[in-house]
Design a protein around this motif. Structure first.
Motif, PDB file in Angstrom:
ATOM      1  N   CYS A 292       3.466   6.728  -5.379  1.00 21.69           N
ATOM      2  CA  CYS A 292       3.421   7.259  -6.756  1.00 21.69           C
ATOM      3  C   CYS A 292       2.388   8.383  -6.879  1.00 21.69           C
ATOM      4  O   CYS A 292       2.325   9.054  -7.894  1.00 21.69           O
ATOM      5  N   ARG A 293       1.591   8.646  -5.834  1.00 16.28           N
ATOM      6  CA  ARG A 293       0.663   9.767  -5.762  1.00 16.28           C
ATOM      7  C   ARG A 293      -0.295   9.880  -6.953  1.00 16.28           C
ATOM      8  O   ARG A 293      -0.692  10.964  -7.342  1.00 16.28           O
ATOM      9  N   GLU A 294      -0.634   8.759  -7.540  1.00 14.74           N
ATOM     10  CA  GLU A 294      -1.450   8.804  -8.742  1.00 14.74           C
ATOM     11  C   GLU A 294      -2.761   8.068  -8.485  1.00 14.74           C
ATOM     12  O   GLU A 294      -3.825   8.472  -8.943  1.00 14.74           O
ATOM     13  N   TYR A 295      -2.684   6.990  -7.731  1.00 15.04           N
ATOM     14  CA  TYR A 295      -3.836   6.128  -7.512  1.00 15.04           C
ATOM     15  C   TYR A 295      -4.785   6.745  -6.498  1.00 15.04           C
ATOM     16  O   TYR A 295      -4.366   7.141  -5.410  1.00 15.04           O
ATOM     17  N   LYS A 296      -6.060   6.833  -6.850  1.00 12.18           N
ATOM     18  CA  LYS A 296      -7.019   7.492  -5.964  1.00 12.18           C
ATOM     19  C   LYS A 296      -8.118   6.557  -5.472  1.00 12.18           C
ATOM     20  O   LYS A 296      -9.094   7.003  -4.852  1.00 12.18           O
ATOM     21  N   GLY A 297      -7.997   5.264  -5.794  1.00 13.80           N
ATOM     22  CA  GLY A 297      -9.000   4.307  -5.341  1.00 13.80           C
ATOM     23  C   GLY A 297      -8.695   3.806  -3.944  1.00 13.80           C
ATOM     24  O   GLY A 297      -7.889   4.387  -3.218  1.00 13.80           O
ATOM     25  N   LEU A 298      -9.349   2.722  -3.547  1.00 15.61           N
ATOM     26  CA  LEU A 298      -9.096   2.119  -2.240  1.00 15.61           C
ATOM     27  C   LEU A 298      -8.210   0.868  -2.411  1.00 15.61           C
ATOM     28  O   LEU A 298      -7.840   0.528  -3.526  1.00 15.61           O
TER      29      LEU A 298
ATOM     30  N   VAL B 274       0.862  -1.193   0.000  1.00 14.95           N
ATOM     31  CA  VAL B 274       0.000   0.000   0.000  1.00 14.95           C
ATOM     32  C   VAL B 274       0.897   1.241   0.000  1.00 14.95           C
ATOM     33  O   VAL B 274       0.710   2.174  -0.784  1.00 14.95           O
ATOM     34  N   ALA B 275       1.919   1.221   0.874  1.00 14.39           N
ATOM     35  CA  ALA B 275       2.833   2.358   0.963  1.00 14.39           C
ATOM     36  C   ALA B 275       3.513   2.601  -0.376  1.00 14.39           C
ATOM     37  O   ALA B 275       3.664   3.749  -0.817  1.00 14.39           O
ATOM     38  N   ALA B 276       3.896   1.520  -1.071  1.00 10.56           N
ATOM     39  CA  ALA B 276       4.591   1.662  -2.358  1.00 10.56           C
ATOM     40  C   ALA B 276       3.679   2.292  -3.404  1.00 10.56           C
ATOM     41  O   ALA B 276       4.096   3.197  -4.135  1.00 10.56           O
ATOM     42  N   VAL B 277       2.429   1.839  -3.465  1.00  8.54           N
ATOM     43  CA  VAL B 277       1.507   2.402  -4.468  1.00  8.54           C
ATOM     44  C   VAL B 277       1.181   3.854  -4.109  1.00  8.54           C
ATOM     45  O   VAL B 277       1.130   4.732  -4.978  1.00  8.54           O
TER      46      VAL B 277
END
Lengths: 199, 199
Positions: free
Chosen positions: B98-104, B92-95
């Motif tokens: 990237c500050r791009e993913y806005k889902g859960l 979770v921390a890795a994704v």
């Protein structure tokens, strides 16, 4: 907004302060602990406190010990006239593993390092001098690592001990057992040439 | 006769049980702690207990959290119709980095692995199915590692989710940014070829 609970971040800070553990490695350890059951984690924390509170430095050799004098220094069967000077407690464990050395130790808790701003006062040298001054020591074996700081420390101690007239020796350095000349680095080959013996 | 105090050996056992830390590495950490002052060690132990006691698993995504629902699942600004399924909290921390993913997210806490005897019941799959069953999910992104177990897990989940009619996708795998074709292993090149795109 922090991604993980504050208490998790704080524990990660503690782990990241340990030598050789980076921020990511620390997080990995913390995540692992968070999935263990609470009693196991409490036992770990309890062991940490117990180890630290019950541990002192042996007043003789400065190794970590549960009593004022460690079992090695107390052992009457060992040769109390020979001291092996090492940088860290883990080096004592390494020398003990070879089951050959029967003298005592002296743990410096560090090495002298001009580049890392460690002066002779930052290691337990005063305690070593006191032991030698008290007399009864015939040989001091310098077993610091064969690198710049280890060599500096060994040379410094050798010079300090000269006035006492004790024999001062250094571990032999050369090719490790099972090693290959082909793969040895230049420094190791240099040391091996330097220390060559008649056959 | 043990070389170091019993309490030191016990603490070493605890450290050696952590993932990626061997017996020698554990001893090194313990020796370091024994040289820190007692208050710092107590603070470390206290942080360990506090982190574990204050941490629960988010009832939605199963990530570690200080509250029943984690800050990400609570965040109204995020897209609650997309779930990114990862193996561990650190993913979770890795994704997030990237500050791009806005889902859960959905954290499995492991992967299915026939060789390591991890069955689908050993990961938090039931909780994922319940979330999808409740409705409102349009896409599930499978972000397990690109290795045998990660692929097995992704394929298994994809098959389970088919009846729900949600879009199931998998992260793209190929050459890492900044990587060299010359040094890439065969599997990576195979994946990169497989996933090639029109220019």
């Amino acid at each position: 907004m922090p991604l993980f609970p504050q208490s998790v971040e704080e524990l990660t800070d503690h782990f990241a302060r340990l030598p050789g553990i980076g921020r990511k490695g620390a997080a990995r350890l913390v995540f692992h602990l968070m999935e263990q059951n609470a009693e196991d984690v409490r036992a770990f924390a309890g062991a940490m406190i117990a180890a630290r509170e019950n541990t002192v430095f042996c007043q003789e050799c400065q190794n970590i010990s549960s009593g004022a004098v460690c079992p090695i220094c107390k052992d009457e069967e060992r040769d109390h006239s020979v001291l092996c000077v090492v940088a860290e407690p883990r080096d004592v464990a390494a020398v003990e593993r070879c089951r050959e050395y029967k003298g005592l130790y002296h743990v410096l808790h560090g090495v002298i390092s001009p580049t890392r701003h460690k002066s002779p006062d930052d290691v337990r040298l005063k305690e070593l001098l006191e032991r030698v001054e008290r007399g009864g020591i015939s040989e001091v074996i310098l077993a610091t690592n064969p690198d710049t700081d280890g060599d500096t420390t060994a040379l410094y101690i050798a010079r300090l001990l000269r006035p006492f007239g004790v024999r001062v020796t250094r571990l032999a350095y050369g090719l490790p057992m099972g090693g290959h000349v082909e793969y040895a680095d230049e420094m190791t080959i240099l040391r091996a040439l330097d220390g060559r013996r008649e056959l």
